[in-house]
Design an enzyme around this catalytic site. Structure first.
Site, short mmCIF file in Angstrom:
data_model
loop_
_atom_site.label_atom_id
_atom_site.label_comp_id
_atom_site.label_asym_id
_atom_site.label_seq_id
_atom_site.Cartn_x
_atom_site.Cartn_y
_atom_site.Cartn_z
N GLY A 1 0.67 -1.19 0.05
CA GLY A 1 0.12 -0.08 -0.05
C GLY A 1 1.06 1.14 0.00
O GLY A 1 1.84 1.43 -0.42
N SER A 2 0.31 2.48 0.46
CA SER A 2 1.03 3.59 0.45
C SER A 2 2.02 3.77 1.69
O SER A 2 2.13 2.86 2.59
CB SER A 2 0.05 4.61 0.68
OG SER A 2 -0.59 4.73 2.16
N GLY B 1 2.30 2.34 5.50
CA GLY B 1 3.61 1.65 5.94
C GLY B 1 4.18 2.16 7.28
O GLY B 1 4.47 1.45 8.35
N GLU C 1 5.65 -3.43 1.14
CA GLU C 1 5.96 -2.88 -0.37
C GLU C 1 5.04 -1.84 -0.44
O GLU C 1 3.60 -1.84 -0.77
CB GLU C 1 5.31 -4.10 -1.24
CG GLU C 1 6.00 -5.32 -1.06
CD GLU C 1 7.49 -5.39 -1.71
OE1 GLU C 1 7.69 -4.24 -2.50
OE2 GLU C 1 7.99 -6.45 -1.86
#
Length: 509
Positions: free
Chosen positions: A242-243, A247, A264
């Site tokens: 995700g963004s 994270g 990721e």
């Protein structure tokens, strides 16, 4: 498109979605407060009840209990489940791909390619089940053997994003299962139906090969559902896609309980084009990498760094291709660019374009909304913007098809410009000069997890580890030795002598 026509099209898509779900063996969900919308028209395909906090706890508990048995199944036998899943994915590739198109807006070719990625990673995982190798090292003590072994880790929590609603799940799940782990999957709340279909296929595969279907759990909902998954100490590894903002929330929460993270996150990928580059080849690669999936890939090319001697001819080629790209309904033949996922994507794109122009950028082409698909559907023409410098907006990731073009004179300066962003996922260099290629791939070249020569930034193969550095999170999924993230390592010493020598020559008598 009139409102009446939009509503009729949405009804047709809704009926088609129900037919696809039934064909995949998934019972259409009972209505609930979690809507599944299609970006094709912006209308609602279905709704389903979100998971409650109790549902999340029960799912994790079921996965934890299943792990106690699953970890002791030999890895080649665990691969039977993944092998059967691959067969079902192959059998239902067209139906699942169409469901991806309906829910995520991908054109048919890209949706089928995503399902093919699932099949490919299953094949990789099947072979991997016989290659979970440890090492034997020489011991400094006579009559001793020193080695390492790898063991199943536990429950793996998978949090996936809308732009690859099925492939990223498969990357994690296929490897986790052959490694002896169980999985709890929290998909994007934007794509709950594709998740339901995949969960159904995996459960069917488990029952057909005699495996425990409880090895895979599905939870649906918004942030509070993911937070519960992230915080649970029974979840040994959280693999989150995700963004960067997401994270920053996930990583400290998992670290606080000494769990593991595989992140990721964002990408702000660039290509450098040198004077020796094949401009026709470069233009084709750039257009796909920048405009494919309507710019909604983490590996989308967002920055173009071109030598001043070739910037004119290259941008002419890219702009000409952009003007010919057919934007429209991703189910229609010949369409190359589908819709943005929702209004937030469109508004983010328009805001970024305004900032770029305020910073002295020149809009070469694109950026405008394509009308005729209803007020709740957001189709745009990919934008090419020539920038005088790498300003703040260029250093940010905008999840939309904007390509910022800048120039350089010296390769070292180009690499510095390339690396001068917080993200570090994918990168490319177009050149026919071997020295330039090696310079880009060297330790002081690209600082990304993926560095390519004469191909674009997107389109990674499953055989190589996928992931990036810096704010991209540092995680690695899919191929190479990324399986080690899903296992724990034990160092073993076996004394087969009758003596008890100590390490480092210590004497204790």
């Amino acid at each position: 498109m009139t409102q009446a026509l939009t509503e009729r099209t949405t009804r047709e898509l809704r009926d088609r979605t129900e037919m696809l779900l039934r064909g995949l063996g998934a019972v259409p969900p009972e209505p609930g407060s979690l809507p599944a919308r299609t970006p094709i028209t912006g209308g609602e395909l279905a709704s389903l009840p979100p998971s409650s906090i109790i549902d999340v706890d029960l799912a994790i508990g079921a996965a934890d209990r299943a792990f106690r048995e699953w970890r002791s199944v030999p890895a080649p036998q665990r691969a039977a489940l993944v092998r059967r899943l691959a067969a079902l994915l192959t059998e239902h590739q067209d139906e699942l791909a169409e469901l991806v198109t309906l829910e995520a807006g991908k054109i048919t070719a890209e949706a089928r390619g995503e399902v093919q990625e699932m099949i490919d990673i299953c094949e990789f995982a099947i072979g991997l089940s016989r290659q979970l190798y440890g090492r034997t090292m020489p011991s400094e003590r006579p009559g001793h053997r020193l080695m390492e072994t790898w063991h199943p880790l536990g429950v793996v929590g998978v949090i996936s994003a809308f732009n690859f609603p099925v492939a990223v799940w498969a990357w994690n799940t296929a490897l986790a299962l052959v490694c002896g782990d169980t999985v709890v999957w929290k998909p994007s709340e934007t794509t709950p139906l594709t998740a339901l279909a995949c969960h159904t296929l995996l459960r069917r595969a488990a029952m057909e090969v005699g495996a425990d279907p409880e090895v895979h759990q599905l939870i649906q909902g918004a942030a509070e559902v993911g937070t519960r998954l992230v915080d649970d100490p029974r979840v040994a590894l959280v693999s989150a896609t995700g963004s960067v903002r997401m994270g920053r929330t996930v990583a400290p929460r998992v670290a606080a309980r000494f769990g593991r993270c595989l992140l990721e996150l964002g990408g702000n990928n660039a290509a450098i084009v040198t004077p020796s580059a094949d401009l026709d080849l470069a233009a084709r690669a750039i257009v796909f990498a920048a405009a494919g999936t309507a710019g909604q890939r983490c590996t989308t090319m967002r920055r173009l760094i071109v030598h001043t001697s070739v910037v004119g001819p290259l941008l002419d080629r890219v702009a000409a291709a952009y003007r010919q790209l057919r934007v429209g309904n991703p189910l229609d033949e010949g369409v190359l660019v589908g819709p943005l996922i929702n209004s937030q994507g469109y508004l983010g794109m328009q805001s970024a374009l305004r900032r770029a122009l305020e910073d002295g950028g020149e809009l070469v082409c694109g950026g405008e909304r394509v009308e005729g698909f209803g007020e709740d559907a957001f189709y745009v023409r990919p934008a090419l913007v020539r920038m005088p410098a790498q300003t703040a907006v260029v250093r940010e990731e905008t999840f939309a098809p904007i390509l910022y073009a800048m120039t350089y004179n010296d390769l070292d300066a180009a690499i510095e410009l390339h690396n001068g962003v917080p993200q570090g996922l994918s990168s490319s260099l177009f050149t026919q000069d071997q020295r330039e290629a090696e310079r880009f791939l060297a330790a002081d070249g690209s600082d990304c997890g993926i560095a390519n020569i004469n191909i674009g930034t997107s389109g990674a193969e499953i055989g190589g580890a996928f992931g990036g550095e810096k704010e991209t999170g540092g995680g690695r999924e899919s191929g190479s030795d990324s399986w080690k993230a899903y296992m724990r390592r034990a160092t073993n010493t076996v004394n087969y002598s009758t003596e008890l020598p100590l390490a480092q020559g210590i004497r204790f008598e």
